[in-house]
Write a protein that holds these residues in place. Structure first.
Motif, PDB file in Angstrom:
ATOM      1  N   ILE A   5       0.847  -1.200   0.000  1.00  0.00           N
ATOM      2  CA  ILE A   5       0.000   0.000   0.000  1.00  0.00           C
ATOM      3  C   ILE A   5       0.881   1.248   0.000  1.00  0.00           C
ATOM      4  O   ILE A   5       2.039   1.212   0.414  1.00  0.00           O
ATOM      5  CB  ILE A   5      -1.000   0.042   1.177  1.00  0.00           C
ATOM      6  CG1 ILE A   5      -0.293  -0.086   2.520  1.00  0.00           C
ATOM      7  CG2 ILE A   5      -2.060  -1.000   1.009  1.00  0.00           C
ATOM      8  CD1 ILE A   5      -1.246  -0.048   3.705  1.00  0.00           C
ATOM      9  N   LYS A   6       0.272   2.331  -0.471  1.00  0.00           N
ATOM     10  CA  LYS A   6       1.024   3.578  -0.591  1.00  0.00           C
ATOM     11  C   LYS A   6       1.178   4.224   0.783  1.00  0.00           C
ATOM     12  O   LYS A   6       0.329   4.088   1.664  1.00  0.00           O
ATOM     13  CB  LYS A   6       0.294   4.536  -1.527  1.00  0.00           C
ATOM     14  CG  LYS A   6       0.156   3.998  -2.940  1.00  0.00           C
ATOM     15  CD  LYS A   6      -0.696   4.943  -3.772  1.00  0.00           C
ATOM     16  CE  LYS A   6      -1.445   4.220  -4.873  1.00  0.00           C
ATOM     17  NZ  LYS A   6      -2.566   3.377  -4.433  1.00  0.00           N
ATOM     18  N   LEU A   7       2.266   4.952   0.947  1.00  0.00           N
ATOM     19  CA  LEU A   7       2.538   5.632   2.211  1.00  0.00           C
ATOM     20  C   LEU A   7       2.414   7.141   2.036  1.00  0.00           C
ATOM     21  O   LEU A   7       2.641   7.664   0.948  1.00  0.00           O
ATOM     22  CB  LEU A   7       3.960   5.304   2.685  1.00  0.00           C
ATOM     23  CG  LEU A   7       4.277   3.852   3.001  1.00  0.00           C
ATOM     24  CD1 LEU A   7       5.756   3.705   3.340  1.00  0.00           C
ATOM     25  CD2 LEU A   7       3.421   3.369   4.163  1.00  0.00           C
ATOM     26  N   VAL A   8       2.075   7.805   3.124  1.00  0.00           N
ATOM     27  CA  VAL A   8       2.106   9.267   3.128  1.00  0.00           C
ATOM     28  C   VAL A   8       3.368   9.666   3.891  1.00  0.00           C
ATOM     29  O   VAL A   8       3.564   9.263   5.044  1.00  0.00           O
ATOM     30  CB  VAL A   8       0.854   9.848   3.828  1.00  0.00           C
ATOM     31  CG1 VAL A   8       0.929  11.360   3.863  1.00  0.00           C
ATOM     32  CG2 VAL A   8      -0.414   9.394   3.111  1.00  0.00           C
ATOM     33  N   ASN A   9       4.212  10.420   3.261  1.00  0.00           N
ATOM     34  CA  ASN A   9       5.443  10.903   3.877  1.00  0.00           C
ATOM     35  C   ASN A   9       5.144  11.596   5.213  1.00  0.00           C
ATOM     36  O   ASN A   9       4.188  12.356   5.306  1.00  0.00           O
ATOM     37  CB  ASN A   9       6.070  11.877   2.858  1.00  0.00           C
ATOM     38  CG  ASN A   9       7.310  12.553   3.370  1.00  0.00           C
ATOM     39  OD1 ASN A   9       7.332  13.071   4.481  1.00  0.00           O
ATOM     40  ND2 ASN A   9       8.333  12.547   2.550  1.00  0.00           N
ATOM     41  N   PRO A  10       5.958  11.365   6.236  1.00  0.00           N
ATOM     42  CA  PRO A  10       5.668  11.968   7.538  1.00  0.00           C
ATOM     43  C   PRO A  10       5.438  13.488   7.469  1.00  0.00           C
ATOM     44  O   PRO A  10       4.583  14.022   8.179  1.00  0.00           O
ATOM     45  CB  PRO A  10       6.914  11.658   8.361  1.00  0.00           C
ATOM     46  CG  PRO A  10       7.503  10.431   7.740  1.00  0.00           C
ATOM     47  CD  PRO A  10       7.146  10.484   6.288  1.00  0.00           C
ATOM     48  N   GLY A  41       0.687  12.536  12.795  1.00  0.00           N
ATOM     49  CA  GLY A  41       0.856  13.864  12.218  1.00  0.00           C
ATOM     50  C   GLY A  41      -0.305  14.371  11.394  1.00  0.00           C
ATOM     51  O   GLY A  41      -0.272  15.491  10.887  1.00  0.00           O
ATOM     52  N   TYR A  42      -1.353  13.555  11.240  1.00  0.00           N
ATOM     53  CA  TYR A  42      -2.533  14.030  10.515  1.00  0.00           C
ATOM     54  C   TYR A  42      -3.269  15.088  11.342  1.00  0.00           C
ATOM     55  O   TYR A  42      -3.168  15.111  12.574  1.00  0.00           O
ATOM     56  CB  TYR A  42      -3.494  12.871  10.232  1.00  0.00           C
ATOM     57  CG  TYR A  42      -2.979  11.830   9.254  1.00  0.00           C
ATOM     58  CD1 TYR A  42      -2.875  12.116   7.891  1.00  0.00           C
ATOM     59  CD2 TYR A  42      -2.616  10.559   9.688  1.00  0.00           C
ATOM     60  CE1 TYR A  42      -2.422  11.147   7.000  1.00  0.00           C
ATOM     61  CE2 TYR A  42      -2.156   9.591   8.802  1.00  0.00           C
ATOM     62  CZ  TYR A  42      -2.056   9.897   7.448  1.00  0.00           C
ATOM     63  OH  TYR A  42      -1.604   8.950   6.576  1.00  0.00           O
ATOM     64  N   ASN A  43      -4.046  15.951  10.659  1.00  0.00           N
ATOM     65  CA  ASN A  43      -4.954  16.864  11.359  1.00  0.00           C
ATOM     66  C   ASN A  43      -6.248  16.117  11.607  1.00  0.00           C
ATOM     67  O   ASN A  43      -6.927  15.751  10.650  1.00  0.00           O
ATOM     68  CB  ASN A  43      -5.311  18.068  10.486  1.00  0.00           C
ATOM     69  CG  ASN A  43      -4.137  18.991  10.346  1.00  0.00           C
ATOM     70  OD1 ASN A  43      -3.446  19.263  11.315  1.00  0.00           O
ATOM     71  ND2 ASN A  43      -3.904  19.445   9.122  1.00  0.00           N
ATOM     72  N   VAL A  44      -6.580  15.921  12.847  1.00  0.00           N
ATOM     73  CA  VAL A  44      -7.744  15.093  13.161  1.00  0.00           C
ATOM     74  C   VAL A  44      -8.802  15.923  13.881  1.00  0.00           C
ATOM     75  O   VAL A  44      -8.488  16.673  14.807  1.00  0.00           O
ATOM     76  CB  VAL A  44      -7.340  13.889  14.043  1.00  0.00           C
ATOM     77  CG1 VAL A  44      -8.532  12.993  14.303  1.00  0.00           C
ATOM     78  CG2 VAL A  44      -6.219  13.095  13.381  1.00  0.00           C
ATOM     79  N   LYS A  45     -10.026  15.802  13.406  1.00  0.00           N
ATOM     80  CA  LYS A  45     -11.165  16.371  14.144  1.00  0.00           C
ATOM     81  C   LYS A  45     -11.934  15.193  14.726  1.00  0.00           C
ATOM     82  O   LYS A  45     -12.301  14.268  14.002  1.00  0.00           O
ATOM     83  CB  LYS A  45     -12.097  17.138  13.208  1.00  0.00           C
ATOM     84  CG  LYS A  45     -11.544  18.476  12.729  1.00  0.00           C
ATOM     85  CD  LYS A  45     -12.613  19.136  11.848  1.00  0.00           C
ATOM     86  CE  LYS A  45     -12.162  20.522  11.412  1.00  0.00           C
ATOM     87  NZ  LYS A  45     -13.189  21.159  10.548  1.00  0.00           N
ATOM     88  N   GLY A  63      -3.671   5.518   4.784  1.00  0.00           N
ATOM     89  CA  GLY A  63      -2.651   6.183   3.978  1.00  0.00           C
ATOM     90  C   GLY A  63      -2.739   5.806   2.511  1.00  0.00           C
ATOM     91  O   GLY A  63      -2.456   6.607   1.623  1.00  0.00           O
ATOM     92  N   ASP A  64      -3.186   4.570   2.261  1.00  0.00           N
ATOM     93  CA  ASP A  64      -3.293   4.092   0.885  1.00  0.00           C
ATOM     94  C   ASP A  64      -4.298   4.929   0.098  1.00  0.00           C
ATOM     95  O   ASP A  64      -4.091   5.230  -1.077  1.00  0.00           O
ATOM     96  CB  ASP A  64      -3.724   2.614   0.896  1.00  0.00           C
ATOM     97  CG  ASP A  64      -3.520   1.945  -0.462  1.00  0.00           C
ATOM     98  OD1 ASP A  64      -2.469   2.193  -1.078  1.00  0.00           O
ATOM     99  OD2 ASP A  64      -4.400   1.189  -0.879  1.00  0.00           O
ATOM    100  N   GLY A  65      -5.386   5.299   0.789  1.00  0.00           N
ATOM    101  CA  GLY A  65      -6.395   6.127   0.124  1.00  0.00           C
ATOM    102  C   GLY A  65      -5.969   7.582   0.030  1.00  0.00           C
ATOM    103  O   GLY A  65      -6.346   8.295  -0.901  1.00  0.00           O
ATOM    104  N   LEU A  66      -5.193   8.040   1.007  1.00  0.00           N
ATOM    105  CA  LEU A  66      -4.843   9.467   1.065  1.00  0.00           C
ATOM    106  C   LEU A  66      -3.680   9.817   0.145  1.00  0.00           C
ATOM    107  O   LEU A  66      -3.673  10.887  -0.473  1.00  0.00           O
ATOM    108  CB  LEU A  66      -4.503   9.866   2.506  1.00  0.00           C
ATOM    109  CG  LEU A  66      -5.660   9.860   3.493  1.00  0.00           C
ATOM    110  CD1 LEU A  66      -5.157  10.095   4.912  1.00  0.00           C
ATOM    111  CD2 LEU A  66      -6.705  10.914   3.127  1.00  0.00           C
ATOM    112  N   ALA A  67      -2.673   8.932   0.083  1.00  0.00           N
ATOM    113  CA  ALA A  67      -1.425   9.279  -0.608  1.00  0.00           C
ATOM    114  C   ALA A  67      -1.637   9.861  -2.006  1.00  0.00           C
ATOM    115  O   ALA A  67      -1.028  10.894  -2.329  1.00  0.00           O
ATOM    116  CB  ALA A  67      -0.523   8.043  -0.654  1.00  0.00           C
ATOM    117  N   PRO A  68      -2.509   9.249  -2.843  1.00  0.00           N
ATOM    118  CA  PRO A  68      -2.653   9.807  -4.189  1.00  0.00           C
ATOM    119  C   PRO A  68      -3.311  11.181  -4.209  1.00  0.00           C
ATOM    120  O   PRO A  68      -3.331  11.831  -5.251  1.00  0.00           O
ATOM    121  CB  PRO A  68      -3.558   8.787  -4.905  1.00  0.00           C
ATOM    122  CG  PRO A  68      -3.676   7.623  -4.002  1.00  0.00           C
ATOM    123  CD  PRO A  68      -3.364   8.076  -2.635  1.00  0.00           C
TER     124      PRO A  68
END
Lengths: 641, 254
Positions: free
Chosen positions: A26-31, A59-63, A460-465
């Motif tokens: 799966i794809k990663l989101v860089n820190p 490190g994500y912005n979470v509500k 992260g897999d869904g977010l990275a792209p």
């Protein structure tokens, strides 16, 4: 409405390799890029709090949204017995494979192998994580962790913190969340209830919420929305769930296009305190760990109203020990529940209303001493005494089954993503790991597995792209329209000005659900329920009385909205129970049973996940079938004899 | 049983409240206190009157959502019992029962019997945790915890965060709540790294919202989990040490 995507995304490889392969592929989101993504988490039970804390820590912005005053109030807190893990700390033959196998078997072969294996794999990480957080698990004298065996398991794999394991695990997750709130990575919205999901361009764009204190309706957008909003047992009115537990978030997602899977898989918990009168507002569960040391019995003859100490051993029927000699009182929950119901149907029920069976600790107290029994179950015994006014050290407890946990929920793929891209469901709100029946001490495991160790990777897999993608503005017409619908809906409840309260209708619905879609279901009963629910719903729309306004706190108004969604879910549960012409786990169709009265599965025709698509108000919708493939576990008729 | 209720009604945070009297006939002694209020609310609604707002959820005595001063006592007359677990058999036919919200400046009234306890969350956010990123923990049995230590930590961790301690305190102090969380974490080996920073931050945050402790001991009497005030001594000792302790020597045993 987005097109129905139905790819469960099970990774390649052997069962042992799937999760590792998946994590690698799966794809990663860089820190450094994580802060460029906004994630909404709804619900702060074990799944929601652990997910929000972990995502915030990454490190994500979470509500984070909760309708409680504090995240710590979520109903995970009431779980008593424990949490499973495949640590094999007691050297009694446990392993990841055994936990996996037991969970698939316990779920009566109606869960996805790959998901369950992953759950068993991360179970050990959960114990490590929670211990490091300071969860005060029970210890042995050498300082190492203690375990106990739990319903349906022949190994000691259950970790516990007195009778308050859920509380302690939730406080651990809540504290981790509190740290992230303090650090600014998570923003908390309390006393705020989700009332709609907004989908733009076939993707979850955000949510519409109502501030319970002011009635104000507002929108929040995000790159991903995570629902951790729990189960729907309160459709039965009387259940072990907390008063506010509801299906609204999941149901609103369903209406926006998320498939709802296996709604008829509900679990009845065998060890609850029987109700005492018609005003009962909920049923109190006592941990089924009590079955480790308590013996379940009824008088051998019907209508025996002698006090239990006056009934000699020879005139008692220890029915579980008699029918299931190797598992005895530790048979799975559905087996224990149905057998108790059978005894009461034979008019052997005990207590003033003859609506219970005995759970007797006399033998354990004699064998272990009162002190040991007190150490293990003291708080449960105290609770029982407070509620019933009887001392269980001296008089056997009375227990009866009650709706407890719902295995069904939003359909998710291996990434825990629903059929709406960008919308995830974790914990009890999804359907994924327990099949048709959940083993004891596995709910806490699944909630925390999803929140700490699965979703933080898969999201992260869904977010990275989508890096750099702008959020949909909350001024977008889709948000505006959803807000208007919510306002109109809530004003609508106030404007009916009928004569009957929310609780009145909820009780009526609960009675239909319990009678026809409860512990035992039949075709004719379900058909009856399917005709009665819409009729009752019509009355609800015409004769509801909600006093007060919609611009300040109004608890009746909140409940009206939740009940509205329960009506529609209740209908779907009955439709699902009707189409599933077999018995499996918590779903028992009286037409489909073995000569011994056990659940009779039909693997040829029903080894599938039943995922429903919403097609309109008070309609069952369209059924989609995800076939279940068993490459590792051999399908067998469960046999606990 | 036939009862008379005197209930505090207040429309919102900024309006003034008043007591209203309701007759509550035909109450079963097997009902819980909140089920009794449910019945009263159903009857109020039938008469076209707005039901009484009160906080509640699990009704099993564990979520800490319910509150209520009942005849001047936080959670009512039964020791070690939250309001939701209090049953009507503890009252007598003909009783008059006075029902009020928690009374404390740090817990402003939202409506009727419901108050805002979020100051408790601020105290926990200040330091009531052990920092451990998901996935970074060692095998759980690498951290042995002597049983008496685990038991004491559990005694403290049993706090349900209901706020009865504050409501019962003549000073509206939150020492029992704060010390329960401090002790839970400070007693455990896992909690040592952040022990003094935690204690300082939590106590200082507590002081921003709540009154001072003058050792009345009302809090432990009111606590539905019977958490003892010994933990306050533990916290005070750690707070004092926190002012002196050189953090660089944290891992050196004295």
């Amino acid at each position: 409405m987005p097109p129905i995507t139905f790819d469960s995304k099970i990774p390649e490889g052997s069962i042992q390799e799937k999760w590792d392969n998946h994590k690698f592929s799966i794809k990663l989101v860089n820190p450094n890029n994580k802060r460029r993504f906004d994630i909404i988490v709804v619900g702060t039970g074990l799944a929601g709090a652990s997910a929000a804390a972990t995502l915030g820590g990454l490190g994500y912005n979470v509500k984070v949204f909760t309708f409680h005053d504090s995240p710590r109030r979520a109903h995970s807190i009431a779980a008593q017995g424990g949490i499973n893990a495949a640590k094999n700390y007691h050297g009694d033959g446990d392993s990841i494979y055994r936990l996996f196998y037991d969970t698939v078997k316990g779920g009566d072969y109606r869960s996805r192998e790959a998901n369950v294996y992953r759950l068993a794999q991360v179970s050990n990480n959960i114990i490590d994580q929670c211990t490091a957080q300071g969860v005060p698990f029970a210890r042995e004298y050498g300082g190492l962790l203690d375990n106990r065996s739990f319903g349906g398991a022949q190994v000691s794999r259950t970790f516990y913190a007195r009778g308050q394991t859920g509380q302690q695990l939730l406080l651990g997750a809540y504290q981790a969340l509190a740290e992230q709130i303090h650090a600014g990575s998570c923003t908390l919205y309390n006393r705020t209830e989700l009332l709609d999901i907004v989908v733009v361009d076939d993707r979850a764009a955000g949510i519409v919420v109502r501030d319970l204190l002011t009635g104000e309706v507002a929108s929040h957008s995000a790159h991903a929305v995570v629902l951790a909003t729990g189960g729907y047992s309160n459709v039965f009115f009387l259940s072990t769930n907390a008063m506010a537990c509801n299906v609204t978030a999941a149901w609103r997602a369903h209406r926006r296009g998320a498939l709802f899977a296996n709604p008829c898989y509900t679990q009845i918990h065998p060890t609850c305190i029987p109700s005492s009168d018609e005003f009962q507002s909920k049923l109190t569960l006592m941990s089924e760990s009590l079955r480790n040391d308590g013996r379940i019995w009824v008088p051998s003859t019907a209508h025996d109203d002698r006090s239990p100490d006056a009934i000699p051993e020879g005139e008692r029927d220890y029915f579980l020990e008699r029918k299931y000699p190797s598992f005895g009182n530790l048979v799975p929950r559905d087996v224990a529940s149905r057998n108790a119901k059978g005894m009461i149907d034979e008019e052997k029920g005990v207590g003033p209303l003859h609506n219970g069976v005995y759970l007797d600790f006399a033998a354990s107290i004699e064998r272990l001493g009162e002190q040991t029994v007190r150490e293990r179950y003291g708080n449960l015994f105290d609770m029982y005494e407070r509620i019933t006014g009887e001392n269980p050290y001296q008089v056997p407890m009375r227990i009866y089954p009650a709706p407890h946990y719902t295995m069904g929920g939003l359909w998710v793929d291996y990434n825990l993503e629903t059929s709406i891209p960008g919308l995830y469901a974790i914990g009890e709100a999804n359907f994924s790991d327990h099949g048709a029946n959940r083993l004891g001490a596995s709910a806490l495991m699944q909630g925390l597995a999803d929140g700490y160790f699965v979703l933080p990777y898969t999201i992260g897999d869904g977010l990275a792209p989508r890096l750099g993608e702008k959020l949909v503005d909350t001024g977008h017409e889709a948000f505006r329209a959803a807000e208007a619908r919510v306002q109109e809906r809530y004003r609508g409840y106030l404007e009916v000005k009928g004569t009957r309260t929310v609780d009145h209708f909820h009780r009526e619905l609960g009675k239909i659900m319990w009678d026809y879609c409860g512990m035992e279901r039949t075709r004719s009963g379900l058909e009856k329920a399917i005709s009665e629910i819409p009729a009752l719903y019509d009355e609800f729309r015409k004769d509801l009385r909600v006093l007060g306004g919609d611009t300040s706190l109004n608890q009746s108004l909140e409940r009206a909205g939740r009940l509205d969604d329960f009506f529609q879910l209740g209908l779907l549960m009955c439709e699902d129970a009707l189409q599933r012409e077999e018995s499996c786990g918590g779903h028992f169709r009286a037409e489909h049973q073995t000569p011994d009265g056990e659940a009779q599965r039909n693997d040829d025709d029903f080894a599938f996940v039943g995922a429903w698509e919403h097609t309109g108000e008070m309609q069952a919708g369209t059924l989609h079938k995800e076939p279940l493939v068993f490459d590792n576990v051999h399908l067998a008729q469960r046999n606990y004899a | 049983m036939d009862l008379t209720l005197q209930v505090w009604r207040q429309d919102g945070p900024t309006t003034s409240g008043r007591f209203e009297t309701y007759a509550a006939p035909g109450i079963s002694e097997d009902m819980s206190f909140l089920e009794m209020l449910d019945v009263v609310n159903e009857r109020l609604a039938a008469d076209g009157k707005e039901p009484i707002t009160f906080d509640h959820d699990c009704r099993e005595g564990i979520c800490g959502t319910c509150s209520l001063m009942i005849n001047g006592k936080a959670h009512g007359p039964e020791r070690g019992t939250a309001t939701c677990q209090l049953h009507m058999r503890k009252f007598n036919d003909g009783d008059t029962i006075v029902i009020e919200p928690w009374r404390a400046t740090a817990f402003p009234i939202i409506k009727d019997l419901m108050v805002d306890r979020s100051a408790f969350d601020r105290i926990v956010e200040a330091g009531g945790y052990i920092t451990v990123a998901a996935g970074s923990a060692p095998d759980a049995n690498l951290i042995p915890v002597p049983k008496p230590v685990a038991d004491a930590a559990m005694d403290a961790a049993a706090c349900i965060g209901c706020g009865a301690c504050v409501a019962a305190c003549p000073n509206s102090a939150a020492q029992l709540f704060t010390s329960a969380k401090v002790a839970h974490l400070n007693l455990l080996p896992q909690g040592q790294s952040e022990r003094y920073a935690r204690t300082e931050a939590m106590v200082d945050t507590m002081e921003q919202y709540f009154g001072s402790c003058t050792n009345h001991g009302e809090c432990q009497e009111a606590c539905p989990k019977e958490i003892p005030i010994d933990f306050i001594a533990t916290m005070n000792k750690d707070y004092l040490r926190a002012k002196l302790k050189n953090r660089r020597y944290l891992s050196r045993t004295p």
